[in-house]
Design a protein around this motif. Structure first.
Motif, PDB file in Angstrom:
ATOM      1  N   LEU A  18      -1.670   7.599  -5.367  1.00  0.00           N
ATOM      2  CA  LEU A  18      -0.962   7.172  -4.160  1.00  0.00           C
ATOM      3  C   LEU A  18       0.239   6.308  -4.539  1.00  0.00           C
ATOM      4  O   LEU A  18       0.240   5.629  -5.564  1.00  0.00           O
ATOM      5  CB  LEU A  18      -1.893   6.356  -3.260  1.00  0.00           C
ATOM      6  CG  LEU A  18      -3.026   7.097  -2.573  1.00  0.00           C
ATOM      7  CD1 LEU A  18      -3.920   6.116  -1.838  1.00  0.00           C
ATOM      8  CD2 LEU A  18      -2.487   8.129  -1.599  1.00  0.00           C
ATOM      9  N   ASP A  19       1.248   6.330  -3.681  1.00  0.00           N
ATOM     10  CA  ASP A  19       2.436   5.504  -3.899  1.00  0.00           C
ATOM     11  C   ASP A  19       2.165   4.093  -3.375  1.00  0.00           C
ATOM     12  O   ASP A  19       2.005   3.885  -2.182  1.00  0.00           O
ATOM     13  CB  ASP A  19       3.634   6.112  -3.179  1.00  0.00           C
ATOM     14  CG  ASP A  19       4.888   5.281  -3.344  1.00  0.00           C
ATOM     15  OD1 ASP A  19       4.965   4.524  -4.331  1.00  0.00           O
ATOM     16  OD2 ASP A  19       5.779   5.403  -2.492  1.00  0.00           O
ATOM     17  N   HIS A  20       2.078   3.129  -4.276  1.00  0.00           N
ATOM     18  CA  HIS A  20       1.820   1.737  -3.895  1.00  0.00           C
ATOM     19  C   HIS A  20       3.079   0.879  -3.975  1.00  0.00           C
ATOM     20  O   HIS A  20       2.998  -0.340  -3.862  1.00  0.00           O
ATOM     21  CB  HIS A  20       0.745   1.134  -4.815  1.00  0.00           C
ATOM     22  CG  HIS A  20      -0.597   1.757  -4.627  1.00  0.00           C
ATOM     23  ND1 HIS A  20      -1.415   1.458  -3.576  1.00  0.00           N
ATOM     24  CD2 HIS A  20      -1.253   2.692  -5.355  1.00  0.00           C
ATOM     25  CE1 HIS A  20      -2.523   2.156  -3.666  1.00  0.00           C
ATOM     26  NE2 HIS A  20      -2.455   2.919  -4.741  1.00  0.00           N
ATOM     27  N   SER A  21       4.229   1.493  -4.122  1.00  0.00           N
ATOM     28  CA  SER A  21       5.466   0.723  -4.302  1.00  0.00           C
ATOM     29  C   SER A  21       5.862  -0.066  -3.056  1.00  0.00           C
ATOM     30  O   SER A  21       6.588  -1.048  -3.152  1.00  0.00           O
ATOM     31  CB  SER A  21       6.606   1.646  -4.709  1.00  0.00           C
ATOM     32  OG  SER A  21       6.878   2.572  -3.679  1.00  0.00           O
ATOM     33  N   LYS A  22       5.382   0.336  -1.886  1.00  0.00           N
ATOM     34  CA  LYS A  22       5.729  -0.358  -0.645  1.00  0.00           C
ATOM     35  C   LYS A  22       4.611  -1.284  -0.154  1.00  0.00           C
ATOM     36  O   LYS A  22       4.694  -1.812   0.952  1.00  0.00           O
ATOM     37  CB  LYS A  22       6.085   0.663   0.425  1.00  0.00           C
ATOM     38  CG  LYS A  22       7.357   1.413   0.115  1.00  0.00           C
ATOM     39  CD  LYS A  22       7.740   2.343   1.234  1.00  0.00           C
ATOM     40  CE  LYS A  22       9.069   2.972   0.986  1.00  0.00           C
ATOM     41  NZ  LYS A  22       9.075   4.130   0.176  1.00  0.00           N
ATOM     42  N   LYS A  27      -1.040 -12.895  -1.094  1.00  0.00           N
ATOM     43  CA  LYS A  27      -1.745 -13.836  -1.968  1.00  0.00           C
ATOM     44  C   LYS A  27      -2.373 -14.882  -1.069  1.00  0.00           C
ATOM     45  O   LYS A  27      -1.664 -15.719  -0.499  1.00  0.00           O
ATOM     46  CB  LYS A  27      -0.785 -14.460  -2.975  1.00  0.00           C
ATOM     47  CG  LYS A  27      -0.248 -13.429  -3.946  1.00  0.00           C
ATOM     48  CD  LYS A  27       0.571 -14.050  -5.024  1.00  0.00           C
ATOM     49  CE  LYS A  27       1.006 -12.950  -5.985  1.00  0.00           C
ATOM     50  NZ  LYS A  27       1.259 -13.414  -7.297  1.00  0.00           N
ATOM     51  N   GLU A  28      -3.696 -14.803  -0.933  1.00  0.00           N
ATOM     52  CA  GLU A  28      -4.402 -15.680  -0.006  1.00  0.00           C
ATOM     53  C   GLU A  28      -5.706 -16.188  -0.603  1.00  0.00           C
ATOM     54  O   GLU A  28      -6.346 -15.499  -1.392  1.00  0.00           O
ATOM     55  CB  GLU A  28      -4.755 -14.940   1.290  1.00  0.00           C
ATOM     56  CG  GLU A  28      -3.585 -14.482   2.090  1.00  0.00           C
ATOM     57  CD  GLU A  28      -3.986 -13.723   3.340  1.00  0.00           C
ATOM     58  OE1 GLU A  28      -3.140 -13.631   4.233  1.00  0.00           O
ATOM     59  OE2 GLU A  28      -5.115 -13.223   3.424  1.00  0.00           O
ATOM     60  N   ILE A  29      -6.055 -17.382  -0.187  1.00  0.00           N
ATOM     61  CA  ILE A  29      -7.386 -17.925  -0.432  1.00  0.00           C
ATOM     62  C   ILE A  29      -7.996 -18.105   0.952  1.00  0.00           C
ATOM     63  O   ILE A  29      -7.496 -18.892   1.758  1.00  0.00           O
ATOM     64  CB  ILE A  29      -7.331 -19.260  -1.203  1.00  0.00           C
ATOM     65  CG1 ILE A  29      -6.704 -19.034  -2.581  1.00  0.00           C
ATOM     66  CG2 ILE A  29      -8.731 -19.850  -1.319  1.00  0.00           C
ATOM     67  CD1 ILE A  29      -6.504 -20.286  -3.383  1.00  0.00           C
ATOM     68  N   ILE A  30      -9.039 -17.337   1.238  1.00  0.00           N
ATOM     69  CA  ILE A  30      -9.651 -17.330   2.560  1.00  0.00           C
ATOM     70  C   ILE A  30     -10.980 -18.070   2.496  1.00  0.00           C
ATOM     71  O   ILE A  30     -11.847 -17.734   1.694  1.00  0.00           O
ATOM     72  CB  ILE A  30      -9.865 -15.889   3.054  1.00  0.00           C
ATOM     73  CG1 ILE A  30      -8.534 -15.142   3.087  1.00  0.00           C
ATOM     74  CG2 ILE A  30     -10.531 -15.883   4.424  1.00  0.00           C
ATOM     75  CD1 ILE A  30      -8.653 -13.644   3.277  1.00  0.00           C
ATOM     76  N   VAL A  31     -11.126 -19.070   3.359  1.00  0.00           N
ATOM     77  CA  VAL A  31     -12.371 -19.828   3.465  1.00  0.00           C
ATOM     78  C   VAL A  31     -13.024 -19.439   4.783  1.00  0.00           C
ATOM     79  O   VAL A  31     -12.408 -19.570   5.845  1.00  0.00           O
ATOM     80  CB  VAL A  31     -12.114 -21.353   3.434  1.00  0.00           C
ATOM     81  CG1 VAL A  31     -13.405 -22.110   3.661  1.00  0.00           C
ATOM     82  CG2 VAL A  31     -11.466 -21.761   2.126  1.00  0.00           C
ATOM     83  N   PRO A  52       2.359  -4.316  -5.033  1.00  0.00           N
ATOM     84  CA  PRO A  52       2.665  -2.986  -5.548  1.00  0.00           C
ATOM     85  C   PRO A  52       2.144  -2.747  -6.958  1.00  0.00           C
ATOM     86  O   PRO A  52       1.891  -1.616  -7.347  1.00  0.00           O
ATOM     87  CB  PRO A  52       4.192  -2.907  -5.520  1.00  0.00           C
ATOM     88  CG  PRO A  52       4.678  -4.279  -5.286  1.00  0.00           C
ATOM     89  CD  PRO A  52       3.542  -5.095  -4.756  1.00  0.00           C
ATOM     90  N   ASP A  53       1.944  -3.804  -7.737  1.00  0.00           N
ATOM     91  CA  ASP A  53       1.526  -3.640  -9.127  1.00  0.00           C
ATOM     92  C   ASP A  53       0.020  -3.738  -9.342  1.00  0.00           C
ATOM     93  O   ASP A  53      -0.493  -3.208 -10.332  1.00  0.00           O
ATOM     94  CB  ASP A  53       2.219  -4.680 -10.014  1.00  0.00           C
ATOM     95  CG  ASP A  53       3.716  -4.522  -9.995  1.00  0.00           C
ATOM     96  OD1 ASP A  53       4.176  -3.373  -9.859  1.00  0.00           O
ATOM     97  OD2 ASP A  53       4.418  -5.536 -10.094  1.00  0.00           O
ATOM     98  N   SER A  54      -0.684  -4.453  -8.449  1.00  0.00           N
ATOM     99  CA  SER A  54      -2.112  -4.644  -8.695  1.00  0.00           C
ATOM    100  C   SER A  54      -2.845  -5.140  -7.454  1.00  0.00           C
ATOM    101  O   SER A  54      -2.239  -5.582  -6.480  1.00  0.00           O
ATOM    102  CB  SER A  54      -2.309  -5.660  -9.824  1.00  0.00           C
ATOM    103  OG  SER A  54      -1.843  -6.929  -9.409  1.00  0.00           O
ATOM    104  N   TYR A  55      -4.171  -5.060  -7.542  1.00  0.00           N
ATOM    105  CA  TYR A  55      -5.056  -5.637  -6.532  1.00  0.00           C
ATOM    106  C   TYR A  55      -6.159  -6.368  -7.273  1.00  0.00           C
ATOM    107  O   TYR A  55      -6.720  -5.856  -8.241  1.00  0.00           O
ATOM    108  CB  TYR A  55      -5.676  -4.552  -5.634  1.00  0.00           C
ATOM    109  CG  TYR A  55      -6.688  -5.138  -4.666  1.00  0.00           C
ATOM    110  CD1 TYR A  55      -6.278  -5.746  -3.495  1.00  0.00           C
ATOM    111  CD2 TYR A  55      -8.046  -5.112  -4.947  1.00  0.00           C
ATOM    112  CE1 TYR A  55      -7.183  -6.313  -2.624  1.00  0.00           C
ATOM    113  CE2 TYR A  55      -8.966  -5.669  -4.078  1.00  0.00           C
ATOM    114  CZ  TYR A  55      -8.523  -6.273  -2.919  1.00  0.00           C
ATOM    115  OH  TYR A  55      -9.433  -6.836  -2.061  1.00  0.00           O
ATOM    116  N   TRP A  56      -6.468  -7.591  -6.814  1.00  0.00           N
ATOM    117  CA  TRP A  56      -7.529  -8.369  -7.431  1.00  0.00           C
ATOM    118  C   TRP A  56      -8.160  -9.239  -6.359  1.00  0.00           C
ATOM    119  O   TRP A  56      -7.468  -9.781  -5.492  1.00  0.00           O
ATOM    120  CB  TRP A  56      -6.932  -9.247  -8.529  1.00  0.00           C
ATOM    121  CG  TRP A  56      -7.923 -10.123  -9.206  1.00  0.00           C
ATOM    122  CD1 TRP A  56      -8.724  -9.780 -10.253  1.00  0.00           C
ATOM    123  CD2 TRP A  56      -8.232 -11.474  -8.892  1.00  0.00           C
ATOM    124  NE1 TRP A  56      -9.497 -10.845 -10.605  1.00  0.00           N
ATOM    125  CE2 TRP A  56      -9.229 -11.899  -9.787  1.00  0.00           C
ATOM    126  CE3 TRP A  56      -7.776 -12.380  -7.941  1.00  0.00           C
ATOM    127  CZ2 TRP A  56      -9.768 -13.183  -9.753  1.00  0.00           C
ATOM    128  CZ3 TRP A  56      -8.311 -13.645  -7.918  1.00  0.00           C
ATOM    129  CH2 TRP A  56      -9.292 -14.031  -8.819  1.00  0.00           C
TER     130      TRP A  56
END
Length: 88
Positions: A18-22, A27-31, A52-56
């Motif tokens: 899949l195209d993830h460029s868009k 970046k969140e810290i959810i409590v 677009p470059d990663s998911y963690w």
């Protein structure tokens, strides 16, 4: 290869094609505070970095989740993260 493993491999290949460029940067810290009476003041802390470059992501249960999240935000690699507190 069994059916489950083959299906998982197909899904993985489809995801990486899949195209993830868009994909917007998130970046969140959810409590999320626990609702159980015996866990008053406790909650889950989820750290999400998506783009677009990663998911963690990582999740952990904490006895004092807001203090834990604020300590994480003090670290250099998390300075640009947004703190979200869900207390519903």
């Amino acid at each position: 290869m069994d059916k489950i493993r083959a299906h998982r491999e197909m899904l993985k290949r489809a995801w990486f094609n899949l195209d993830h460029s868009k994909t917007p940067i998130r970046k969140e810290i959810i409590v999320e505070m626990d609702k159980y009476p015996s866990r008053k003041g406790q909650g889950m802390v989820k750290i999400i970095s998506d783009g677009p470059d990663s998911y963690w992501s990582a999740t952990s249960h904490q006895e004092n989740p807001i203090k834990y999240a604020k300590n994480i935000l003090k670290k250099d690699e998390y300075k640009e993260f947004k703190l979200v507190i869900k207390d519903e």
